[in-house]
Design a protein around this motif. Structure first.
Motif, PDB file in Angstrom:
ATOM      1  N   GLN A 118       0.815  -1.203   0.000  1.00 14.99           N
ATOM      2  CA  GLN A 118       0.000   0.000   0.000  1.00 14.99           C
ATOM      3  C   GLN A 118       0.854   1.261   0.000  1.00 14.99           C
ATOM      4  OE1 GLN A 118      -2.646  -0.769   3.439  1.00 14.99           O
ATOM      5  NE2 GLN A 118      -4.345  -0.770   1.982  1.00 14.99           N
ATOM      6  N   ARG A 119       1.981   1.231   0.706  1.00 11.85           N
ATOM      7  CA  ARG A 119       2.844   2.408   0.786  1.00 11.85           C
ATOM      8  C   ARG A 119       3.643   2.622  -0.492  1.00 11.85           C
ATOM      9  NH1 ARG A 119       4.757   0.650   6.010  1.00 11.85           N
ATOM     10  NH2 ARG A 119       6.766   0.294   4.999  1.00 11.85           N
ATOM     11  N   SER A 120       3.869   1.553  -1.238  1.00 15.20           N
ATOM     12  CA  SER A 120       4.648   1.671  -2.465  1.00 15.20           C
ATOM     13  C   SER A 120       3.799   2.304  -3.562  1.00 15.20           C
ATOM     14  CB  SER A 120       5.114   0.286  -2.928  1.00 15.20           C
ATOM     15  OG  SER A 120       4.023  -0.459  -3.457  1.00 15.20           O
ATOM     16  N   LYS A 121       4.441   2.677  -4.634  1.00 14.26           N
ATOM     17  CA  LYS A 121       3.721   3.256  -5.762  1.00 14.26           C
ATOM     18  C   LYS A 121       3.177   2.171  -6.690  1.00 14.26           C
ATOM     19  CE  LYS A 121       6.351   7.566  -5.754  1.00 14.26           C
ATOM     20  NZ  LYS A 121       7.213   8.498  -6.522  1.00 14.26           N
ATOM     21  N   ALA A 122       3.454   0.925  -6.349  1.00 15.71           N
ATOM     22  CA  ALA A 122       2.944  -0.175  -7.153  1.00 15.71           C
ATOM     23  C   ALA A 122       1.440  -0.321  -6.947  1.00 15.71           C
ATOM     24  CB  ALA A 122       3.641  -1.476  -6.762  1.00 15.71           C
ATOM     25  N   SER A 123       0.765  -0.834  -7.937  1.00 11.70           N
ATOM     26  CA  SER A 123      -0.682  -1.064  -7.836  1.00 11.70           C
ATOM     27  C   SER A 123      -1.069  -2.222  -8.749  1.00 11.70           C
ATOM     28  CB  SER A 123      -1.453   0.199  -8.226  1.00 11.70           C
ATOM     29  OG  SER A 123      -1.176   0.545  -9.579  1.00 11.70           O
ATOM     30  N   ASP A 124      -2.281  -2.665  -8.605  1.00 10.25           N
ATOM     31  CA  ASP A 124      -2.812  -3.704  -9.483  1.00 10.25           C
ATOM     32  C   ASP A 124      -2.009  -4.999  -9.419  1.00 10.25           C
ATOM     33  OD1 ASP A 124      -4.867  -2.002 -10.487  1.00 10.25           O
ATOM     34  OD2 ASP A 124      -3.401  -1.040 -11.778  1.00 10.25           O
ATOM     35  N   GLY A 125      -1.622  -5.411  -8.213  1.00  8.21           N
ATOM     36  CA  GLY A 125      -0.920  -6.680  -8.072  1.00  8.21           C
ATOM     37  C   GLY A 125      -1.863  -7.850  -8.260  1.00  8.21           C
ATOM     38  N   HIS A 126      -1.433  -8.849  -9.022  1.00 13.01           N
ATOM     39  CA  HIS A 126      -2.288  -9.996  -9.333  1.00 13.01           C
ATOM     40  C   HIS A 126      -1.762 -11.321  -8.792  1.00 13.01           C
ATOM     41  CE1 HIS A 126      -4.021  -7.103 -12.113  1.00 13.01           C
ATOM     42  NE2 HIS A 126      -4.977  -7.948 -12.401  1.00 13.01           N
ATOM     43  N   THR A 127      -0.493 -11.377  -8.411  1.00 12.13           N
ATOM     44  CA  THR A 127       0.104 -12.643  -7.998  1.00 12.13           C
ATOM     45  C   THR A 127       0.616 -12.561  -6.567  1.00 12.13           C
ATOM     46  OG1 THR A 127       0.771 -13.188 -10.260  1.00 12.13           O
ATOM     47  CG2 THR A 127       1.886 -14.359  -8.479  1.00 12.13           C
ATOM     48  N   ILE A 128       0.156 -13.488  -5.719  1.00 12.53           N
ATOM     49  CA  ILE A 128       0.630 -13.592  -4.344  1.00 12.53           C
ATOM     50  C   ILE A 128       1.509 -14.831  -4.243  1.00 12.53           C
ATOM     51  CG2 ILE A 128      -0.027 -13.993  -1.945  1.00 12.53           C
ATOM     52  CD1 ILE A 128      -2.540 -12.418  -2.441  1.00 12.53           C
ATOM     53  N   GLY A 144       4.892 -12.266  -0.662  1.00 13.90           N
ATOM     54  CA  GLY A 144       5.043 -11.139  -1.572  1.00 13.90           C
ATOM     55  C   GLY A 144       3.911 -11.022  -2.559  1.00 13.90           C
ATOM     56  N   ILE A 145       3.870  -9.880  -3.229  1.00 11.02           N
ATOM     57  CA  ILE A 145       2.881  -9.625  -4.276  1.00 11.02           C
ATOM     58  C   ILE A 145       3.608  -9.060  -5.488  1.00 11.02           C
ATOM     59  CG2 ILE A 145       2.343  -7.323  -3.339  1.00 11.02           C
ATOM     60  CD1 ILE A 145      -0.565  -7.837  -4.359  1.00 11.02           C
ATOM     61  N   ALA A 146       3.205  -9.497  -6.660  1.00 10.74           N
ATOM     62  CA  ALA A 146       3.875  -9.090  -7.892  1.00 10.74           C
ATOM     63  C   ALA A 146       2.863  -9.091  -9.039  1.00 10.74           C
ATOM     64  CB  ALA A 146       5.042 -10.018  -8.188  1.00 10.74           C
ATOM     65  N   ASN A 147       3.390  -9.052 -10.251  1.00 10.54           N
ATOM     66  CA  ASN A 147       2.551  -9.077 -11.458  1.00 10.54           C
ATOM     67  C   ASN A 147       1.632  -7.857 -11.477  1.00 10.54           C
ATOM     68  OD1 ASN A 147       1.391  -9.888 -13.835  1.00 10.54           O
ATOM     69  ND2 ASN A 147       0.302 -11.641 -12.970  1.00 10.54           N
ATOM     70  N   PHE A 148       2.222  -6.671 -11.469  1.00 14.79           N
ATOM     71  CA  PHE A 148       1.462  -5.422 -11.437  1.00 14.79           C
ATOM     72  C   PHE A 148       1.010  -5.063 -12.855  1.00 14.79           C
ATOM     73  CE2 PHE A 148       4.708  -4.847  -7.968  1.00 14.79           C
ATOM     74  CZ  PHE A 148       3.833  -5.192  -6.947  1.00 14.79           C
ATOM     75  N   ARG A 149      -0.268  -5.132 -13.076  1.00 16.35           N
ATOM     76  CA  ARG A 149      -0.844  -4.837 -14.392  1.00 16.35           C
ATOM     77  C   ARG A 149      -2.316  -4.521 -14.241  1.00 16.35           C
ATOM     78  NH1 ARG A 149      -3.696  -9.510 -15.397  1.00 16.35           N
ATOM     79  NH2 ARG A 149      -2.883 -11.433 -14.465  1.00 16.35           N
ATOM     80  N   LYS A 150      -2.853  -3.941 -15.261  1.00 23.72           N
ATOM     81  CA  LYS A 150      -4.285  -3.667 -15.269  1.00 23.72           C
ATOM     82  C   LYS A 150      -5.052  -4.973 -15.431  1.00 23.72           C
ATOM     83  CE  LYS A 150      -3.907   0.787 -14.999  1.00 23.72           C
ATOM     84  NZ  LYS A 150      -4.353   1.514 -13.791  1.00 23.72           N
ATOM     85  N   ASP A 151      -6.284  -4.990 -14.930  1.00 28.06           N
ATOM     86  CA  ASP A 151      -7.095  -6.196 -15.046  1.00 28.06           C
ATOM     87  C   ASP A 151      -7.283  -6.582 -16.506  1.00 28.06           C
ATOM     88  OD1 ASP A 151      -7.479  -6.602 -12.345  1.00 28.06           O
ATOM     89  OD2 ASP A 151      -9.225  -5.284 -12.273  1.00 28.06           O
ATOM     90  N   ILE A 152      -7.231  -7.877 -16.760  1.00 28.79           N
ATOM     91  CA  ILE A 152      -7.399  -8.390 -18.109  1.00 28.79           C
ATOM     92  C   ILE A 152      -8.528  -9.401 -18.124  1.00 28.79           C
ATOM     93  CG2 ILE A 152      -4.974  -8.058 -18.714  1.00 28.79           C
ATOM     94  CD1 ILE A 152      -4.535 -11.031 -18.146  1.00 28.79           C
ATOM     95  N   GLU A 153      -8.904  -9.795 -19.307  1.00 28.43           N
ATOM     96  CA  GLU A 153      -9.948 -10.797 -19.442  1.00 28.43           C
ATOM     97  C   GLU A 153      -9.448 -12.122 -18.888  1.00 28.43           C
ATOM     98  OE1 GLU A 153     -13.096 -10.474 -20.441  1.00 28.43           O
ATOM     99  OE2 GLU A 153     -12.683  -8.333 -20.487  1.00 28.43           O
ATOM    100  N   PRO A 154     -10.241 -12.817 -18.131  1.00 28.32           N
ATOM    101  CA  PRO A 154      -9.771 -14.065 -17.522  1.00 28.32           C
ATOM    102  C   PRO A 154      -9.502 -15.157 -18.538  1.00 28.32           C
ATOM    103  CG  PRO A 154     -12.130 -13.786 -17.177  1.00 28.32           C
ATOM    104  CD  PRO A 154     -11.638 -12.501 -17.767  1.00 28.32           C
ATOM    105  N   GLU A 155      -8.425 -15.884 -18.301  1.00 25.10           N
ATOM    106  CA  GLU A 155      -8.125 -17.047 -19.134  1.00 25.10           C
ATOM    107  C   GLU A 155      -8.469 -18.323 -18.367  1.00 25.10           C
ATOM    108  OE1 GLU A 155      -4.064 -16.740 -20.204  1.00 25.10           O
ATOM    109  OE2 GLU A 155      -4.336 -14.944 -21.424  1.00 25.10           O
ATOM    110  N   LYS A 156      -7.897 -18.432 -17.194  1.00 31.55           N
ATOM    111  CA  LYS A 156      -8.204 -19.563 -16.319  1.00 31.55           C
ATOM    112  C   LYS A 156      -8.433 -18.997 -14.935  1.00 31.55           C
ATOM    113  CE  LYS A 156      -5.451 -22.935 -18.890  1.00 31.55           C
ATOM    114  NZ  LYS A 156      -4.354 -23.913 -18.804  1.00 31.55           N
ATOM    115  N   PRO A 157      -9.677 -18.765 -14.549  1.00 29.38           N
ATOM    116  CA  PRO A 157      -9.966 -18.114 -13.265  1.00 29.38           C
ATOM    117  C   PRO A 157      -9.293 -18.814 -12.100  1.00 29.38           C
ATOM    118  CG  PRO A 157     -11.953 -18.329 -14.597  1.00 29.38           C
ATOM    119  CD  PRO A 157     -10.887 -19.117 -15.296  1.00 29.38           C
TER     120      PRO A 157
END
Length: 358
Positions: A276-286, A338-351
């Protein structure tokens, strides 16, 4: 030929200096920032401690033996970041081309600067003084026409130093420089070079590009250039955050699932706070990382189609990655989340696809 004017600012013994700044009783004494345990590691050492051979990344137990009067202090990263931001504010008074490498060092391109001063040396002196006046901390500065030489220069006159490598001095300077002092040549590679009869930049310069590539792979091109004082890398003002994490090494190994899950939850909340404190956003991978007592290491990760911005959901997913079949009779000595894979939401491939990494 027009040369760039690059400054590398490096705070002297930053973490330890902050502790001595905030606690006058520590001033003039050997201080190590880090855990004082059999598995602790020194994150930073004051110059008083360095006289005894104590240095960063050294096991705390070894540091304590080398310096019996060593004072261990727990790190306070919130405080270090606070001062780091104040220091960066000084940088931006002179240029927007600032490339932070960590909390305590950065490159500045002052070829064209905000105050119209033609001398990079005078700018570096002003920056050092402002840092000292505003924070009470000391910095060293290296100045040259490229990043490699500027960073190398900043190590030449520590602490509170300023060192300049002019274009007409670079060839002789690099020729006499021992390979272990080259930024970008690690300890293991430097040892291999010495065994191969490469002791200095002059020796390295005798090797052909083909030979260096054969010996050191992709790094061969970099080594070929820097031993000639060549570095075309620009100062990059934006450094993309690729991951945010937290981890802990335990003094006693963990064996029970309940205890392990309790630590995962605690570490996950710390990791989420940093996210939350970092400038990163939209993390998708834990991801959780486990290191066993025999130093085997595994990771388990889960990638979602929607960005993770809720703390409870973050913790729940981290906990779900820990299962009984990951327990080991040797015990777990380290856990990371950790959390990574910072990107905008995309269409699901394999939920809610679960990916395993080893």
């Amino acid at each position: 030929m027009d040369y760039r004017k690059i400054i590398h600012i490096d705070m002297d013994a930053f973490y330890a200096s902050v502790e001595q700044l905030d606690n006058p009783e520590l001033r003039g004494k050997p201080v190590a920032v880090g855990g004082n345990s059999q598995r602790g590691v020194v994150a930073a050492a004051s110059y008083e401690a360095r006289k005894f051979g104590v240095k960063s990344a050294m096991p705390s137990a070894k540091a304590a033996k080398q310096c019996p009067h060593l004072i261990f202090v727990s790190p306070r990263f919130t405080r270090y970041k606070e001062l780091s931001y104040q220091i960066r504010d000084v940088f931006f008074e002179y240029t927007d081309l600032v490339e932070p490498l960590s909390l305590d060092e950065a490159y500045l391109d002052v070829t064209e600067n905000k105050i119209g001063l033609n001398s990079a040396t005078l700018i570096a002196k002003e920056i050092k003084k402002k840092i000292s006046d505003r924070t009470g901390l000391i910095a060293s500065a290296g100045i040259s026409y490229n990043k490699f030489l500027a960073k190398t220069a900043s190590d030449m006159d520590k602490p509170d130093g300023i060192y300049v490598i002019l274009p007409n001095e670079a060839e002789d300077f690099v020729a006499a420089l021992p390979v272990h002092r080259f930024h970008g040549i690690g300890k293991v590679t430097a040892e291999k070079m010495v065994k191969a009869g490469i002791f200095t930049g002059k020796d390295l310069r005798k090797k052909s590009l083909e030979d260096l590539k054969l010996r050191y792979g992709k790094s061969g091109q970099y080594y070929f250039n820097i031993c000639r004082g060549i570095d075309h890398r620009d100062v990059q003002p934006i450094r993309e955050t690729k991951s945010v994490s937290a981890e802990r090494t335990f003094e006693d190994n963990l064996y029970e699932l309940a205890n392990i899950n309790a630590e995962i939850e605690r570490i996950a909340r710390i990791s989420f706070e940093r996210y939350q404190r970092s400038k990163a956003s939209d993390g998708h991978t834990i991801t959780i990382k486990l290191k066993y007592a025999d130093f085997r290491q595994i990771t388990r990760s889960k990638t979602l189609d929607k960005a993770i911005n809720d703390e409870e959901a973050f913790v729940e997913i981290a906990l779900s990655l820990m299962t009984e079949n990951l327990l080991d009779e040797s015990g777990i000595r380290l856990i990371g989340v950790g959390i990574a894979n910072f990107r905008k939401d995309i269409e699901p491939e394999k939920p809610n696809q679960l990916t395993l990494e080893f």
